[in-house]
Motif scaffolding. Sequence first.
Motif, mmCIF file in Angstrom:
data_model
loop_
_atom_site.group_PDB
_atom_site.id
_atom_site.type_symbol
_atom_site.label_atom_id
_atom_site.label_comp_id
_atom_site.label_asym_id
_atom_site.label_seq_id
_atom_site.Cartn_x
_atom_site.Cartn_y
_atom_site.Cartn_z
ATOM 1 N N ARG A 94 87.327 72.960 -1.804
ATOM 2 C CA ARG A 94 87.125 73.998 -0.800
ATOM 3 C C ARG A 94 88.447 74.435 -0.172
ATOM 4 N NH1 ARG A 94 81.792 74.518 0.390
ATOM 5 N NH2 ARG A 94 80.441 72.888 -0.474
ATOM 6 N N GLU A 95 88.426 75.649 0.344
ATOM 7 C CA GLU A 95 89.539 76.116 1.162
ATOM 8 C C GLU A 95 89.537 75.322 2.470
ATOM 9 O OE1 GLU A 95 91.643 78.157 -0.016
ATOM 10 O OE2 GLU A 95 90.617 79.341 -1.559
ATOM 11 N N ALA A 96 90.615 75.441 3.240
ATOM 12 C CA ALA A 96 90.727 74.677 4.479
ATOM 13 C C ALA A 96 89.593 74.977 5.451
ATOM 14 C CB ALA A 96 92.076 74.964 5.141
ATOM 15 N N ASP A 97 89.054 76.197 5.400
ATOM 16 C CA ASP A 97 87.984 76.566 6.322
ATOM 17 C C ASP A 97 86.591 76.287 5.768
ATOM 18 O OD1 ASP A 97 87.807 78.554 4.409
ATOM 19 O OD2 ASP A 97 88.300 80.199 5.765
ATOM 20 N N GLY A 98 86.505 75.683 4.570
ATOM 21 C CA GLY A 98 85.220 75.272 4.036
ATOM 22 C C GLY A 98 84.671 76.112 2.905
ATOM 23 N N ILE A 107 79.568 81.626 6.045
ATOM 24 C CA ILE A 107 78.184 81.317 6.380
ATOM 25 C C ILE A 107 77.564 80.358 5.366
ATOM 26 C CG2 ILE A 107 77.124 83.264 5.157
ATOM 27 C CD1 ILE A 107 76.137 81.866 8.627
ATOM 28 N N LEU A 108 78.045 80.360 4.114
ATOM 29 C CA LEU A 108 77.480 79.453 3.109
ATOM 30 C C LEU A 108 77.776 77.998 3.458
ATOM 31 C CD1 LEU A 108 77.902 82.283 1.447
ATOM 32 C CD2 LEU A 108 77.518 80.803 -0.524
ATOM 33 N N SER A 109 79.035 77.670 3.653
ATOM 34 C CA SER A 109 79.381 76.274 3.945
ATOM 35 C C SER A 109 78.866 75.871 5.328
ATOM 36 C CB SER A 109 80.891 76.054 3.840
ATOM 37 O OG SER A 109 81.594 76.885 4.733
ATOM 38 N N GLN A 110 78.863 76.805 6.275
ATOM 39 C CA GLN A 110 78.334 76.491 7.603
ATOM 40 C C GLN A 110 76.840 76.180 7.542
ATOM 41 O OE1 GLN A 110 79.507 80.006 9.753
ATOM 42 N NE2 GLN A 110 81.635 79.341 9.952
ATOM 43 N N THR A 111 76.124 76.884 6.687
ATOM 44 C CA THR A 111 74.693 76.631 6.535
ATOM 45 C C THR A 111 74.441 75.290 5.855
ATOM 46 O OG1 THR A 111 74.239 79.004 6.474
ATOM 47 C CG2 THR A 111 72.540 77.555 5.588
ATOM 48 N N LEU A 112 75.293 74.913 4.923
ATOM 49 C CA LEU A 112 75.174 73.584 4.310
ATOM 50 C C LEU A 112 75.487 72.489 5.324
ATOM 51 C CD1 LEU A 112 76.726 74.285 0.812
ATOM 52 C CD2 LEU A 112 74.318 73.876 1.341
ATOM 53 N N ASP A 113 76.426 72.738 6.222
ATOM 54 C CA ASP A 113 76.681 71.789 7.307
ATOM 55 C C ASP A 113 75.428 71.600 8.150
ATOM 56 O OD1 ASP A 113 79.326 71.528 6.508
ATOM 57 O OD2 ASP A 113 80.100 72.928 8.011
ATOM 58 N N LEU A 114 74.765 72.720 8.452
ATOM 59 C CA LEU A 114 73.522 72.664 9.218
ATOM 60 C C LEU A 114 72.450 71.883 8.472
ATOM 61 C CD1 LEU A 114 71.708 73.546 11.579
ATOM 62 C CD2 LEU A 114 71.268 75.689 10.323
ATOM 63 N N ALA A 115 72.343 72.115 7.161
ATOM 64 C CA ALA A 115 71.348 71.403 6.353
ATOM 65 C C ALA A 115 71.593 69.899 6.401
ATOM 66 C CB ALA A 115 71.406 71.894 4.912
#
Length: 284
Positions: free
Chosen positions: A177-181, A201-209
Amino acid sequence: MKVVKTIQEVKDAVQVWRAEGQDIALVPTMGFLHNGHKSLMDKARKENDKVVVSIFVNPIQFGPNEDFATYPRDLEHDRAVCEAAGVDLVFAPEKEEMYKDGFCSFVGMNVLTEELCGKSRPCHFQGVCTVVSKLFNIVTPDRAYFGQKDAQQLAIIKRMVLDLNMNVKVIGCPIIREADGLAMSSRNTYLSAEERKAALILSQTLDLAEKMAKEGGYDAKSLLNALKKNIEAEPLARIDYVEAVNVLTMKPVEELSESTLVAMAVYIGKTRLIDNRMILGGEQ
């Protein structure tokens, strides 16, 4: 490092290496290489005597309205990446070398190809299985390395190798991943500055999951509803799919477990991006 364009040149090199008792790795790519690809090469370099990287934008895995013509290509850049990684041979064939006039033989699969990307890209995995089978026959590698970002593809190739008794070990490697996810992808180059920010939003949503799953008390349906709502809050995002599936079968699950993979495909503007995660710490 040699760069070759013909199947015979690859076979000639492999014949010499086999006579010397060398073991061989294959890293199949479509080029426009980034650090995700390099991580595959680095692992292959550590675990094998010889490393072959294929660079081929495979036309038969693209649908009629997809981005085959515009898929990014830069062979000189790719050559430099491979050389820096200690690759021994780059196989960069033209379409006509891989698919002779009259080509009509394909490798297909049921079940694992019916969910996720298989729904919206119905011919995609037939193209993937066919070209990977050809590459395995040409290179005859002991080991082949694939990124876990394409989790469905990895599961399909492992199953194909098992079902067809292919003498190669398929090794999945972690998402880079890039530094920001944001998961590294050649298609990230399509994104404008605004879209690049929205793609998080993709990696942030996986964080939420992952957070929700570890807190417990959520069935898959409740989890997916929350994830879709999170993505839909991003104006530039349009969902292709968000699913919770068994990592081996790619079939949807009702209850979350260590074998659950949360996978998604999301359009950011016109660019389709994929990402996934084992949300309870299981292995792909």
